[in-house]
Motif scaffolding. Structure first.
Motif, PDB file in Angstrom:
ATOM      1  N   UNK A   1     -25.466 -19.535  17.671  1.00  0.00           N
ATOM      2  CA  UNK A   1     -24.871 -19.612  17.185  1.00  0.00           C
ATOM      3  C   UNK A   1     -23.380 -18.640  17.058  1.00  0.00           C
ATOM      4  N   UNK A   2     -22.572 -19.401  16.569  1.00  0.00           N
ATOM      5  CA  UNK A   2     -21.134 -18.995  17.807  1.00  0.00           C
ATOM      6  C   UNK A   2     -20.696 -18.251  16.597  1.00  0.00           C
ATOM      7  N   UNK A   3     -19.999 -16.758  16.702  1.00  0.00           N
ATOM      8  CA  UNK A   3     -19.571 -15.965  16.563  1.00  0.00           C
ATOM      9  C   UNK A   3     -18.071 -16.066  16.200  1.00  0.00           C
ATOM     10  N   UNK A   4     -17.765 -15.903  14.699  1.00  0.00           N
ATOM     11  CA  UNK A   4     -16.866 -15.704  14.228  1.00  0.00           C
ATOM     12  C   UNK A   4     -16.163 -13.828  13.798  1.00  0.00           C
ATOM     13  N   UNK A   5     -15.343 -14.258  13.743  1.00  0.00           N
ATOM     14  CA  UNK A   5     -14.423 -13.086  13.522  1.00  0.00           C
ATOM     15  C   UNK A   5     -13.183 -13.031  12.687  1.00  0.00           C
ATOM     16  N   UNK A   6     -12.576 -12.825  11.276  1.00  0.00           N
ATOM     17  CA  UNK A   6     -11.842 -13.097  10.283  1.00  0.00           C
ATOM     18  C   UNK A   6     -11.157 -11.900  10.950  1.00  0.00           C
ATOM     19  N   UNK A   7      -9.155 -12.516  10.317  1.00  0.00           N
ATOM     20  CA  UNK A   7      -8.640 -11.697  11.520  1.00  0.00           C
ATOM     21  C   UNK A   7      -7.138 -11.633  10.062  1.00  0.00           C
ATOM     22  N   UNK A   8      -6.188 -10.827  10.073  1.00  0.00           N
ATOM     23  CA  UNK A   8      -5.500 -10.673   8.912  1.00  0.00           C
ATOM     24  C   UNK A   8      -4.545 -12.467   8.946  1.00  0.00           C
ATOM     25  N   UNK A   9      -4.822 -12.750  10.778  1.00  0.00           N
ATOM     26  CA  UNK A   9      -3.586 -14.790  10.590  1.00  0.00           C
ATOM     27  C   UNK A   9      -4.860 -15.571  10.889  1.00  0.00           C
ATOM     28  N   UNK A  10      -6.153 -15.109  10.367  1.00  0.00           N
ATOM     29  CA  UNK A  10      -6.663 -16.622  10.599  1.00  0.00           C
ATOM     30  C   UNK A  10      -8.517 -15.734  10.916  1.00  0.00           C
ATOM     31  N   UNK A  11      -9.131 -16.566  12.034  1.00  0.00           N
ATOM     32  CA  UNK A  11     -10.643 -16.434  12.639  1.00  0.00           C
ATOM     33  C   UNK A  11     -10.310 -16.117  14.465  1.00  0.00           C
ATOM     34  N   UNK A  12     -10.714 -15.115  14.836  1.00  0.00           N
ATOM     35  CA  UNK A  12     -11.286 -15.322  15.996  1.00  0.00           C
ATOM     36  C   UNK A  12     -12.246 -15.736  16.337  1.00  0.00           C
ATOM     37  N   UNK A  13     -12.714 -16.633  18.171  1.00  0.00           N
ATOM     38  CA  UNK A  13     -13.516 -17.799  17.832  1.00  0.00           C
ATOM     39  C   UNK A  13     -13.953 -16.719  19.893  1.00  0.00           C
ATOM     40  N   UNK A  14     -14.686 -16.609  20.261  1.00  0.00           N
ATOM     41  CA  UNK A  14     -14.868 -16.929  21.414  1.00  0.00           C
ATOM     42  C   UNK A  14     -15.478 -17.778  22.555  1.00  0.00           C
ATOM     43  N   UNK A  15     -14.796 -18.746  23.241  1.00  0.00           N
ATOM     44  CA  UNK A  15     -14.952 -19.199  24.087  1.00  0.00           C
ATOM     45  C   UNK A  15     -15.515 -19.039  25.142  1.00  0.00           C
ATOM     46  N   UNK A  16     -16.533 -20.140  26.035  1.00  0.00           N
ATOM     47  CA  UNK A  16     -16.698 -19.863  27.150  1.00  0.00           C
ATOM     48  C   UNK A  16     -16.178 -21.234  27.797  1.00  0.00           C
ATOM     49  N   UNK A  17     -15.622 -20.732  28.773  1.00  0.00           N
ATOM     50  CA  UNK A  17     -14.573 -22.069  29.931  1.00  0.00           C
ATOM     51  C   UNK A  17     -15.456 -22.790  30.408  1.00  0.00           C
ATOM     52  N   UNK A  18     -15.184 -24.178  30.663  1.00  0.00           N
ATOM     53  CA  UNK A  18     -15.569 -24.750  32.435  1.00  0.00           C
ATOM     54  C   UNK A  18     -14.738 -25.523  32.552  1.00  0.00           C
ATOM     55  N   UNK A  19     -13.609 -24.988  33.323  1.00  0.00           N
ATOM     56  CA  UNK A  19     -12.883 -25.494  33.958  1.00  0.00           C
ATOM     57  C   UNK A  19     -12.726 -26.325  34.891  1.00  0.00           C
ATOM     58  N   UNK A  20     -12.386 -27.899  35.353  1.00  0.00           N
ATOM     59  CA  UNK A  20     -12.732 -28.495  36.608  1.00  0.00           C
ATOM     60  C   UNK A  20     -14.023 -29.723  36.368  1.00  0.00           C
ATOM     61  N   UNK A  21     -14.189 -29.661  35.184  1.00  0.00           N
ATOM     62  CA  UNK A  21     -15.053 -30.015  34.297  1.00  0.00           C
ATOM     63  C   UNK A  21     -14.870 -31.816  34.827  1.00  0.00           C
ATOM     64  N   UNK A  22     -15.823 -32.736  34.523  1.00  0.00           N
ATOM     65  CA  UNK A  22     -15.726 -34.222  34.519  1.00  0.00           C
ATOM     66  C   UNK A  22     -15.528 -34.764  33.917  1.00  0.00           C
ATOM     67  N   UNK A  23     -15.440 -34.485  32.688  1.00  0.00           N
ATOM     68  CA  UNK A  23     -15.337 -34.566  32.025  1.00  0.00           C
ATOM     69  C   UNK A  23     -14.509 -33.445  30.785  1.00  0.00           C
ATOM     70  N   UNK A  24     -13.415 -33.990  29.809  1.00  0.00           N
ATOM     71  CA  UNK A  24     -13.204 -32.688  28.764  1.00  0.00           C
ATOM     72  C   UNK A  24     -13.511 -33.222  27.339  1.00  0.00           C
ATOM     73  N   UNK A  25     -13.992 -31.779  26.425  1.00  0.00           N
ATOM     74  CA  UNK A  25     -14.882 -31.408  26.028  1.00  0.00           C
ATOM     75  C   UNK A  25     -15.590 -30.052  24.604  1.00  0.00           C
ATOM     76  N   UNK A  26     -16.456 -30.078  23.604  1.00  0.00           N
ATOM     77  CA  UNK A  26     -16.935 -29.332  23.657  1.00  0.00           C
ATOM     78  C   UNK A  26     -18.653 -29.855  23.315  1.00  0.00           C
ATOM     79  N   UNK A  27     -19.006 -28.536  24.236  1.00  0.00           N
ATOM     80  CA  UNK A  27     -20.138 -28.878  25.231  1.00  0.00           C
ATOM     81  C   UNK A  27     -21.007 -28.329  24.408  1.00  0.00           C
ATOM     82  N   UNK A  28     -21.093 -27.356  23.562  1.00  0.00           N
ATOM     83  CA  UNK A  28     -22.289 -26.895  22.875  1.00  0.00           C
ATOM     84  C   UNK A  28     -21.915 -25.909  22.181  1.00  0.00           C
TER      85      UNK A  28
END
Length: 107
Positions: A1-28
């Motif tokens: 389950x992806x954690x969402x944290x409300x803030x005054x400006x909108x929503x904070x979300x955690x991202x796990x980055x995978x740089x240097x991949x073969x293709x760009x996109x949301x993986x899960x």
């Protein structure tokens, strides 16, 4: 389950980055974070900019609505999704996640 944290400006979300991949996109999902792969190398902020672009496109938001809050040099990042409710963010993220392939039992 992806954690969402409300803030005054909108929503904070955690991202796990995978740089240097073969293709760009949301993986899960990875440990409560949305997993994003980008072809850009982690050099001088190129991968961070690419991550924000991929997320904006996947979530149907303008790039100007996203801001990197923390984790510039880490795989674990916090991103602000501005001017959006937690409910809308959750719906958009759920729609952006790939549909898991069913496991095949090869007995």
């Amino acid at each position: 389950m992806i954690e969402l944290t409300p803030s005054k400006e909108g929503v904070l979300v955690n991202v796990h980055a995978q740089p240097g991949a073969r293709r760009s996109g949301v993986l899960g999902e990875h440990a409560g974070a949305i997993r994003v792969a980008v072809t850009a190398a982690p050099d001088k902020g190129k991968a961070n900019a690419a991550i924000l672009d991929v997320l904006a496109q996947a979530l149907g938001l303008r790039t100007s609505q996203l801001a990197l809050i923390s984790g510039e040099t880490s795989r674990r990042k916090r991103v602000l999704l501005a001017d959006i409710t937690p409910e809308d963010a959750g719906r958009r993220i759920a729609e952006a996640l790939p549909i898991p392939k069913p496991e095949v039992d090869s007995r």
